[in-house]
Every structure is written in C-alpha cells, then in structure tokens.
Design a protein around this motif. Structure first.
Motif, PDB file in Angstrom:
ATOM      1  N   UNK A   1     -22.079  34.942 -28.767  1.00  0.00           N
ATOM      2  CA  UNK A   1     -20.898  34.170 -28.429  1.00  0.00           C
ATOM      3  C   UNK A   1     -19.636  34.983 -28.656  1.00  0.00           C
ATOM      4  N   UNK A   2     -19.772  35.955 -29.565  1.00  0.00           N
ATOM      5  CA  UNK A   2     -18.602  36.743 -29.968  1.00  0.00           C
ATOM      6  C   UNK A   2     -17.956  37.456 -28.799  1.00  0.00           C
TER       7      UNK A   2
ATOM      8  N   UNK B   1      -2.727  20.115 -41.832  1.00  0.00           N
ATOM      9  CA  UNK B   1      -2.608  20.350 -40.393  1.00  0.00           C
ATOM     10  C   UNK B   1      -3.897  19.943 -39.684  1.00  0.00           C
ATOM     11  N   UNK B   2      -5.020  20.073 -40.407  1.00  0.00           N
ATOM     12  CA  UNK B   2      -6.310  19.750 -39.812  1.00  0.00           C
ATOM     13  C   UNK B   2      -6.782  18.388 -40.317  1.00  0.00           C
TER      14      UNK B   2
ATOM     15  N   UNK C   1      -9.282  20.991 -30.862  1.00  0.00           N
ATOM     16  CA  UNK C   1     -10.342  21.050 -31.865  1.00  0.00           C
ATOM     17  C   UNK C   1     -10.535  22.455 -32.415  1.00  0.00           C
ATOM     18  N   UNK C   2     -11.061  22.507 -33.623  1.00  0.00           N
ATOM     19  CA  UNK C   2     -11.477  23.770 -34.222  1.00  0.00           C
ATOM     20  C   UNK C   2     -12.957  23.974 -33.894  1.00  0.00           C
ATOM     21  N   UNK C   3     -13.308  25.183 -33.440  1.00  0.00           N
ATOM     22  CA  UNK C   3     -14.698  25.450 -33.073  1.00  0.00           C
ATOM     23  C   UNK C   3     -15.586  25.527 -34.312  1.00  0.00           C
ATOM     24  N   UNK C   4     -15.051  26.094 -35.370  1.00  0.00           N
ATOM     25  CA  UNK C   4     -15.873  26.351 -36.565  1.00  0.00           C
ATOM     26  C   UNK C   4     -15.229  25.762 -37.820  1.00  0.00           C
ATOM     27  N   UNK C   5     -15.065  24.428 -37.850  1.00  0.00           N
ATOM     28  CA  UNK C   5     -14.390  23.842 -39.017  1.00  0.00           C
ATOM     29  C   UNK C   5     -15.231  24.000 -40.285  1.00  0.00           C
ATOM     30  N   UNK C   6     -14.570  23.950 -41.418  1.00  0.00           N
ATOM     31  CA  UNK C   6     -15.289  23.971 -42.694  1.00  0.00           C
ATOM     32  C   UNK C   6     -15.956  22.629 -42.934  1.00  0.00           C
TER      33      UNK C   6
ATOM     34  N   UNK D   1      -6.629  19.452 -34.840  1.00  0.00           N
ATOM     35  CA  UNK D   1      -5.232  19.722 -35.162  1.00  0.00           C
ATOM     36  C   UNK D   1      -4.437  18.430 -35.016  1.00  0.00           C
ATOM     37  N   UNK D   2      -3.605  18.140 -35.979  1.00  0.00           N
ATOM     38  CA  UNK D   2      -2.864  16.880 -35.981  1.00  0.00           C
ATOM     39  C   UNK D   2      -1.907  16.805 -34.793  1.00  0.00           C
TER      40      UNK D   2
ATOM     41  N   UNK E   1       0.483  19.265 -32.705  1.00  0.00           N
ATOM     42  CA  UNK E   1      -0.095  20.057 -31.624  1.00  0.00           C
ATOM     43  C   UNK E   1      -0.549  19.159 -30.482  1.00  0.00           C
TER      44      UNK E   1
END
Lengths: 358, 823
Positions: B305-306, B530-531, B547-552, B559-560, B591
């Motif tokens: 994917x990288x 922010x998230x 959206x974040x692809x790799x959230x914790x 994103x708010x 955002x």
C-alpha cells in the motif's frame, strides 16, 4: 375470494383504521387507539379469528392479505407516533423561541468571571515575541498537508527509512499515504520558500508555530497532538555560526541569562550539517539532576543548515543563497517552565488546571 | 546500539573515564542514552544447585526451595517459577549487596526463613532478562559454590547505550564507534585478527549466483568445514550479553559477534541442508511465499500500500531454486544451523538499502539485518566479515577449515562520489576558516580519501559511508563530517542581522487581540482534541467527514468539523467535578471534506509531487461556551456584542439564520452579520438540547454559545471599512426621545436600529430598550421601543428641529414596514 368472505372489504377496513390513526393528535389518544387497532380485541384480531371459516385452499392467501394489512396499520401507527414526537419536540422548541435580535442587550446582566489564557497559547506567544524581537516574522501553515510538503520536499523520499522517524497519521484522501496530518511544522518552511521564490526574493526570516500530530500513544511526556515552533532563515552568507548565535540568543532571552545552549551533531534529512540543540538544565541550572540524567543539559530541539536538496526542491540557487532552520516543542517549553509532570493535563481542560495560568 | 567498553578496547586505547567518554560520544553525535555498569557488586554471588522445591501453604506466588551452594542445604523462599530441581542458579547469601545497593538479609515469609536470594539476570545487571532466575546450565558447566564472576568469566564492564542516527550506518558497530573515537582522540585503530582461507577451493563444492543485480551488489559465499556446534567461550557470551544479544551456540554467536563488531549482517547455513551448496539471489515472483524464522508465512512480490512500493522482494535460493530466506530481512526456518551441523555455508552480501527498506516495511519485519541494510552496509565488508567470523569460530573450534577462494560475486554497487571541496566552501557553511590540511586529516581518520587539486581537494567517502551524496548535497555531507570531528563546540557563534523588521501580520495581531478579549470577558481557553469519533461527528452532521486511515483508536479517527462538541465535553467533565460555573473558549481549526467544501485546497502530492490533491478546507473558529448558571442565549448575545465592540466592529446586526447552524438550539439562535458588507461573522445562541443530552449534561441547563469565524472577522475589507477617523462629540446638549414602533417579526430589531442610526448625522445613538408582544400589535408583529439621543454639532437642537428629526425617523422606520405605535 368470494364476496361473502369476512375479508371482502379488508382494504376499506384497513383504510378506515389508518384514517383514525392520522386523526389522532396526542399520545394518550394514540395509545388508546393502539389497543383498538392491533390489540386482542381489535378489528384485525377479530378478522384473524375468522380465517378458520375460509376454505383451506384460500386460507393461506387470505392470511397473507391480513398480515399485509396489519403490517400497514402498524407501520402507520409507528410513523404517527414519531410524527407526534416530532410535533411535541418542535412545540417545545417553539415555546422556547427567543428572537435574539430583540434581546435588549443593556438589560442583560452578565456575571463577571475571571478568564485564563491557555498555557500553550501563552507560551507560543512568548516564544513568538522573543523571535519577533530578533527580527523574525511569524507565519502560519495548514495542519493537513500532502506528503510532498511534509516529506519529499524536505528530502524524505517515499518509502525512505527516514520517513519512519515520524509516526504519521495518514488522511483518507487521494492515493494511499499522500495526505497526512503534518508531523512537524517544517512543511510551512517549504510553503514560505515557494512563496518567496514566486515573489522573486528568496529571503525568509520567519518562525512558524503550529499544531502537529504524531501517531504516538499519549503518555506523561508525549501527546498525539502537540505544538512546535520552527524557524527559517534564508539569505546571503548565512552560516552555521549564525544558526548557533540565534539559538544562543533565543535561549538566553527566553530561559534567562543563566541558561545557555550547545549544539551536537544529529541527523535530519532536511538539514546538513544538522544538530540537536541542548540547553542548560533548567531544573538544576547545569549541576546535574535526575531530569537531565546528571548531564546538566537537556535536549530542546533540532536544527541545521538547509540541505541542498531542500533548496533544490523549492528552486532556490544554493550557490547564491544559504540558510538554516530550527524547531522545537512549544508544549515542552511550557512543561519545562512549569514542571508539568504529566503532559496529558494540557488536554484535560480541567478548570482547576486552567486557573493556574494568567 | 550497546557498546561494551571492554570490546571497544580491542580496537582503541582508552584512558578516559566513562563520564569523559560520554561527553566525547555526545559531541561526536553518538548520543549516549544510558550508561550501565555491569559485573559490579556481584562478587558475593555464587553458583547454587536446586535440591528441592516445595509449595508453601496459603501462598501460590512463592515457594520454599532448598539449595546447595557448597556448604550444605540452605532454605530459601523464592518467587520465580522458571526453574526445576537440578538447575544451577545464582545465589546471593545473606550479607551480599547487589547492584543498586540492594542488601540481602534474612527474611521470614509465611513462617519460613529465607536465607538469601536466588537471582535473575537483571538483578545481577548481567542482562535485561527478568523472566525468572538466571539458569546457568544453558550457558556453562556449573560448579557448585563457584563465584559467579569466575564461573561466567565476568569482568566489570561499562556499557554505553548509543543512539545511532539514520545517516550513520557505520556507527552501528563496535569498530565504527572506535573509528570515530580514534579520529577525535587522534589515536590509531587496532585491526581485528582475521582468519585466512586454506584447504581446497570453494568452487569445488559450492556455487553462487546473482540475478537480481540491481538489488544485490555483492554476494560472498564461503564453506567452513569440520565444525562442532557447542556453546561459545564465556568471554564471547559475555560480550554478546553486554551488547544485548542472547548467546545460542558458537556458530550463531560468531555470526552475531561479527555483525555487532564490524556491522556486516550475515547468515550461516547448514551446508548439508542447502541443495547443491548453492546460494542464488533473485527476485521473488508473484505467488511465491516464505515461512520466515518467526513462523509467519509471507506472500512475496505483492505490491504494498505504501507510496512508491512496487512489491520488489529479493530472495536467497538454493541449487533447487527453493527459497531459503527473504534477502537482507529474515531467513527461512529450514536451513539454519542445528546442533548436528558440521559444515557451514556462510553468506555475506550487500543489498540495495531502498529495496530492503521497502521489503521490511511491507512485510512488517524489522530485524537486526534489515535495520542495517536499509541504512547502507559497507559493500567492501563481506569477505573481511567472513574472515572475522571464522576467526571467532576458531575460539571454540580451532580445527575448522575455511575453503580457499571464497565465492565473491559483484553486481551493481553504489557509485562512490568525488566531491570537490575548498577552504571557502567550509567557511561558507560553518562560518569559520578551518585549514584544508586540518580538515583532510580529520576526514582521512575515518577512511575518506582526500586528493589535492588546483582549487582545493577532491574527497571520496569511505565505502562504509553510503550516506554521503554527490554534488552540492555531498559537499554539505562532507562539511558536516569535518564539523563533527572538529567538534561543534569549537564552532563560532554570530548573531545575524537583516534589514526587515520582525513583527506580526495584521491577522496575527487580530488573533491575539481576539484571544485577549475573549479571556478578558471571562473565558478560560481550552485545547480540545482535533480527532474525534464517528459517533461524535454524527451527533451534529451526517455528511462527508475527513477520516484518518490509521487511527490509534476509533475514538480518534475523524477530523473535527466543529469545536462545539469538544467544548461541551470539556465543560461537561468540569460540571461532573462540580466546576461547571465556567466559560470555556477555544481558537482552533475545523476541517471540511473537500467534496463538500467550496474552499478545498489544491496542492501537489504523491511521488515527486506529480499528483494534484484536494485537501480539506481548514477553518479557524473561535468558539465560546458560556456555562455559568446565569448563562443562556441572552448572555451569549451580550458577550458577543462586547467582543465585536472590542474588535472595533460596531455595525453588526443579529439576524435569524436561514438554516439552523450546526450545534445550536434551533429557536434560540442568530447570525451576527456585518451589516454593510453582509459578511457573516459568526453564530450566537445556545447549545442544541439534543447535544447536551447526548453528552450527559444534566437536563434543564441552558448553555450559551458563540461561534465566530476568524477568517471573516479578520477579513481585510471588514477592518478597513470599520476603522475610521475619530469623531469629537458635539459640545451641545443632546435631546432624548423615545419612539416605539410596531414591527413585523420579519424585520430584525437590529436592522431597524441600524437604519435609524445612520439615517441622519444628528442621531448620536439608538438603543432598543423594550420589546413588547401583546394583543395590540396583531399577529406576527411586536412593539420595539428605542431610545434616541439627538444632537447637532452646530448648536442646541430646537423643538422644531427635534420634531422634524422625529418625523424623518418615523419615515425611515416606515420604509422598513414599521409603524409608530399608537399611544
């Protein structure tokens, strides 16, 4: 189905029930009606009982028809229920209505409350002021960046192991890994240099504060969101000595005359030569303590001369111009100055914490 | 990288104290993250044999153990569980003082006396292992009662934990660190003893090939025979432990030893398990897979994917083309050395750093080998490392045979740059004139070649320094090396000056001003995340989100698009703690997804910036939540009007918004509009009841809310329009009149006020002072009463002047549909 069938006028009976439901305008009546409609003694249940009279061959179809009618009625009932709820809600909001234009401002008594500026914002302002005093302007940049600005223009090509130095949040836009939450304020350097080149004068003397993000589980020393301030100077004849001088002047101006700085070699893809800068431990004033691991020094940030690859990426002629960049954590400065044991206090917004700063 | 001082001394004479050495390392950019003193304070510890183990009634975490340390059975209470009867373990008798000033005394637990302590490796500072007692049987043939330091051959040592920077692959070895020290301290390096090959030619029994010539620049294959696999001598084990590795067997240990000492990753295969004693390096093809040493089956040659990852994997294969390992990353689990191995096929190679980096990232494997290869291992090291491997192996197997003429294939190797350098170049970067001869000496000490030319010197980096680039960038790299070895601490400092004054932009000044005003009016500034989560987002908006692809965590994956939710949450937590009597504010970005934003940013991205990307709009908001008991939409209006006034914005009117703004109470909300420009500055009202409910705010609370759009507030046109010349108030007395109008609901009180205010210069001020809704006004109308101050700069207004003005004001109001209210 024969006309004598008990279900002969099912459609008409169904429509009558629905008409009754639609007429109801309050919950109490609706609940009463529910029993009559679909309860044990309801019209539909009575019809159900007549199914036995229907010849077996037709019974299945008749049952299906009856079920269909019942479903219809029940659905309409549920829908009416939500309608009434909505009506009630909006009636409540309506009774609450206040035309703010008609508020007689002079008649409003506002209590006096003492507010408190945020520690991070205050720290950022103090840092900006030190640099403004040294001749820097201040620039802002976006928090969502493309990989080109956050990485490649800073001499960190795709898949290069040095990208691993930053735990990056990727944003789900465009091709995979092309949009990021900026991991440092350095992309703003690139924006500034591009703009300067476009304006025909590559000189830049600016600091760039802002929020950055790293995919790092928060703990006492790290937050996934944090604030950095970055400095950039591009001009003729700029050398490493200028960098060291700016760092030293800043250190004394911000931390006080008893605190000084030193540089030691380090690696950053976007600067060469690169350095970490350390300052006299603010806890022990350099005599050695637990915070500084007895060394008398604590690491504050990174810096270096702009890498020729970065100048090339933004189209600045490295034979005529040179420059340096530096960056460090705003939150970390706040943490050091106020000896905050756990950085997470900064994002908890507990009034008792906020009150301490003025 | 852990560097034992004793090992370093093999290469260079060291007279400095550990503290002095630490400073030298730091100044060389070899940052010392920790210094550990090992083998100290364990002189009293002896080898003991476990005789019996008994459970203790009422305790399941400790056991009663009988041991023999040479003086008959001793009773111990022990919490470790990893040992059995017959094992030999370290024993610290009563009176011993272990590292960290840990004094061993008699203790009674559950009625049983413990006469000493059985120790883990960490308690003895021998390694980090704290998984249980340090079982000695795996390492040595233990003798009961022998002092542990003698049994293990431990000498006191100092271990430096050095953080090696990404551009210093050479420093990821004992020799590399010694080389830097030598250059700085001006001391010569002692070369390690190397074995020489002998016996029959390698090619008689073995073969090698490279088909992946771009990715594998060099492949050296040796055959070493007559091996007996057994434990390494203690000093070798000790060094590996010191450097953070676990001893396994003489062959594996020698392999690791060489990697740590010289920096060459390598692989010893069992010669008999490799078909045809043949090693080939080729590309993996799609569909192939390998089960690596860690037991994971990995699909090869699958694009990742990288960014920029085409899926190139390079594999090591045997004579039957069976895959033995993922080159430079990790071996397979079949062909390794076992206890019955008598012959080793030894591979040492050079792989392209980027290929290894991508493979390692794609497969999620990071090994000692891949970490070194991806930074760039010295391509000239393979045979030297092999010779050192054989030499180390000879410590335990003196009779081994290393076949002569090892196979040594070369393919595409990185070009060694030649960099022209002058004294002026150095001065131009460092701001100091360092004589070229001095610079050359420093560079030569780290094996750079320096050749004089007409204009200066031509510098070529050592083969261990693949990080040094060519051209201008390479010159910067070389100058960094000079500065580093010369010492950054000796470089001069100068404070640069330039003509342009520093300062803040108008917008930045306004931002500060806004913050100050908001705080002055009682707000405490918050910093909310922010998230956020999908469910938080959906409380107010069901549309497109960033959206974040790799959230914790899923709670931090979006994103708010508003600050309101975060502020309400922050406030609600304070309410819970009884501190809800509070005004909270935040200035921050929200955002908007590019597909629903009219202001999406366009920028370049992707490999070489070749793709046009649409980025979210970032809107800066100042949001103020008024959570005090008295607060509601009314106080929000007063607060906001105060803020506007302090920003110098007086021509602001409140109007009902066409749609309910996100997060606001639907019937208690207004937009603040700059009247002359029509610019929407923000929204004022109360927090939506459903949001309060969803965030568990006690029912019945009203929460005032002001949400300002910073871009609109700081718009240049706006501030220009409103900044005007100062007016000196009329010296003549003002006349006060009140007028009440019956006004249709559609006409905003503020608009009427503004129209009256600007209708004539004689209107000094107009204030709404009463709103009356009664039967008299008819449906859809209300009475608005305004107080006017009228005056003139020319003189006192006469009764007839006032009457005229009054008529003209009534006419203006009529123009907006307002009728003078009948008295």
């Amino acid at each position: 189905m024969s006309d004598s069938s008990p279900l002969a006028n099912l459609d008409a009976q169904r429509d009558e029930l629905i008409r009754q439901i639609n007429e109801v305008a309050d919950f109490a009546t609706l609940r009463q009606l529910e029993a009559l409609l679909v309860g044990k003694r309801s019209v539909l249940t009575n019809l159900q009982r007549t199914l036995g009279q229907i010849p077996e061959t037709e019974r299945k179809d008749a049952g299906a028809l009856l079920q269909g009618a019942r479903r219809h009625v029940e659905e309409r009932f549920a829908a009416r229920y939500s309608e009434l709820e909505a009506i009630e809600r909006s009636a409540k909001l309506e009774s609450d209505r206040l035309d703010l234009g008609d508020v007689v401002a002079g008649a409003v008594r506002v209590p006096i409350t003492v507010g408190h500026p945020n520690l991070v914002a205050t720290t950022q302002r103090e840092l900006e002021d030190v640099f403004v005093g040294m001749g820097f302007s201040v620039a802002d940049g976006p928090e969502v960046e493309s990989d080109w600005y956050n990485f490649e223009a800073l001499n960190i090509p795709p898949a290069h192991p040095s990208r691993g130095m930053w735990d990056t949040f990727y944003v789900d836009l465009g091709e995979p890994e092309t949009v990021v939450l900026r991991t440092h304020t350095s992309p703003t350097q690139i924006h500034l240099m591009e703009a300067a080149v476009r304006a025909g004068d590559p000189r830049v003397h600016a600091v760039m504060p802002g929020r950055c993000f790293r995919r790092d589980t928060p703990d006492a020393r790290h937050l996934a969101a944090f604030h950095q301030i970055e400095g950039l100077v591009v001009d003729r004849g700029i050398t490493f000595a200028d960098l060291a001088g700016v760092i030293e002047t800043f250190t004394r101006a911000y931390f006080g005359p008893s605190i000084s700085s030193r540089l030691r070699p380090a690696f950053f893809p976007f600067t060469e030569p690169s350095a970490e800068f350390e300052i006299t431990c603010t806890i022990c004033q350099g005599s050695g303590c637990r915070t500084c691991s007895q060394t008398g020094w604590i690491e504050l940030g990174g810096c270096g001369m702009l890498d020729p690859a970065v100048l090339e990426a933004v189209g600045i002629d490295g034979s005529e111009w040179s420059g340096f960049a530096f960056g460090f954590g705003i939150d970390r400065c706040a943490q050091m100055r106020h000896q905050i044991a756990d950085m997470r206090a900064l994002i908890e917004n507990d009034a008792r914490f906020l009150r301490q700063f003025s | 990288m852990k560097i034992p001082l004793s090992w370093l001394r093999d290469f260079i004479e060291i007279t400095e104290t550990p503290e002095q050495l630490r400073e030298v390392f730091d100044d060389l950019g070899l940052v010392v993250e920790g210094v550990e003193f090992t083998g100290q304070d364990i002189g009293a510890v002896v080898v003991a044999k476990v005789l019996e183990i008994h459970p203790i009634d009422g305790a399941d975490r400790i056991r009663r153990v009988l041991i023999d340390a040479g003086e008959g059975p001793v009773e111990i209470v022990c919490g470790a569980m990893n040992f059995e009867v017959g094992h030999h373990v370290p024993f610290a008798p009563v009176g011993a003082v272990l590292p960290g000033d840990f004094a061993i005394a008699k203790r009674v637990m559950k009625g049983i006396t413990s006469n000493g302590m059985l120790c883990s490796a960490r308690e003895l500072r021998i390694s980090d292992d704290h998984g249980g007692l340090y079982i000695l049987d795996e390492l040595i043939s233990p003798v009961i009662g022998e002092r542990l330091v003698e049994a293990l051959g431990i000498t006191p040592d100092v271990i430096f934990d050095i953080s090696v920077e990404g551009n210093r692959p050479d420093a990821w070895s004992i020799e590399g660190v010694a080389r830097d020290l030598g250059a700085r301290l001006g001391r010569p390096l002692t070369a390690p003893t190397l074995a020489t090959p002998s016996g029959p030619a390698t090619a008689e029994v073995a073969a090698a090939s490279i088909t992946a010539t771009t990715e594998c620049g060099r492949l050296s294959v040796s055959v070493i025979e007559n091996i007996t696999v057994l434990p390494s001598p203690t000093w070798i084990q000790q060094r590996l432990i010191g450097a953070g590795m676990r001893p396994i067997s003489n062959v594996v240990d020698a392999s690791n030893y060489v990697m740590l000492e010289l920096g060459q990753p390598n692989h010893p295969y069992d010669g008999e398990k490799v078909a045809g004693r043949t090693l080939g390096v080729r590309h993996a093809v799609a569909g192939e897979s390998i089960k690596t040493l860690d037991g994971v089956v990995r699909e090869l040659a699958k694009p990742g994917r990288g960014l920029g990852d085409s899926g190139v994997d390079v594999v090591i294969v045997d004579g039957d083309d069976v895959i033995l390992g993922l080159a430079g990353v990790m071996g397979g689990d079949d062909s390794g050395v076992s206890s019955s191995t008598t012959e080793v096929l030894f591979e040492a190679a050079f792989f392209d750093p980027m290929t290894i980096a991508r493979s390692s990232k794609r497969h999620g494997v990071r090994s000692e080998a891949s970490a070194r290869f991806e930074r760039g291992v010295d391509p000239e090291l393979t045979l030297r490392a092999t010779a050192r491997f054989v030499q180390i192996l000879k410590e335990s197997c003196p009779d081994i045979v290393w076949r002569s003429s090892p196979l040594d294939l070369r393919a595409k190797l990185p070009e060694v740059p030649v960099i022209a350098l002058s004294e002026a170049d150095i001065e131009r970067t460092l701001g100091i004139r360092i004589p070229l001869e001095d610079a050359a000496e420093l560079l030569k000490a780290i094996n750079f070649s320096v050749v004089s030319t007409d204009t200066g010197v031509d510098v070529s980096p050592s083969s261990a320094r693949l990080d040094v680039r060519s051209g201008d960038a390479g010159r910067a790299d070389v100058i960094e090396e000079i500065a580093r070895l010369y010492s950054y601490l000796r470089l001069p400092r100068r404070v640069p000056t330039w003509e342009e004054p520093g300062g803040l932009s108008r917008q930045q000044q306004l931002r500060r001003h806004l913050r100050d005003v908001v705080v002055d009016f009682g707000a405490s500034e918050a910093w909310t995340p922010t998230l956020g989560s999908d469910s938080d987002f959906e409380l107010l908006d069901s549309g497109e989100r960033v959206r974040i692809t790799n959230p914790l965590a899923s709670e931090e994956s979006v994103l708010r698009n508003t600050l309101i939710t975060g502020l309400v949450r922050a406030w609600a937590r304070n309410v819970e703690r009884g501190n809800g009597d509070l005004v909270l504010s935040e200035l921050g970005n929200v955002f908007i997804h590019p597909s629903v934003s009219s202001q999406a940013r366009q920028t370049k991205g992707g490999v070489s910036g070749s793709v046009t990307l649409h980025l979210p709009e970032e809107k800066e908001h100042m949001t103020i939540l008024l959570g005090r008991v008295e607060d509601d939409a009314r106080t929000a209006v007063a607060y906001a009007m105060g803020v506007f006034a302090r920003l110098g914005l007086s021509d602001v009117v409140l109007r009902t918004p066409p749609q309910v703004p996100m997060g606001f109470h639907p019937t208690r909300v207004a937009e603040a509009i700059q009247r002359s420009t029509g610019a929407k500055l923000g929204v004022i009202g109360e927090v939506a009841p459903h949001l309060l409910g969803a965030l568990d705010v006690p029912a019945g609370r009203r929460v005032g809310l002001v949400d300002l759009d910073f871009a609109a507030l700081s718009h240049e046109e706006l501030t220009r329009r409103e900044s005007s010349e100062a007016r000196i108030p009329s010296r003549f007395p003002s006349a006060l009149i009140d007028l009440a109008f019956v006004v249709p609901d559609a006409v905003h009180a503020d608009d009427l006020r503004a129209a009256l205010q600007i209708s004539t210069a004689q209107v000094e001020s107009v204030h709404l002072f009463d709103v009356y809704r009664g039967t008299g006004q008819g449906e859809g109308r209300r009475s608005l009463a305004y107080a006017f101050r009228l005056n003139s700069e020319e003189g006192t207004l006469s009764d007839s002047d006032i009457a005229t003005l009054r008529e003209s004001l009534i006419a203006v109001a009529r123009g907006l549909g307002a009728e003078l209210r009948a008295q």
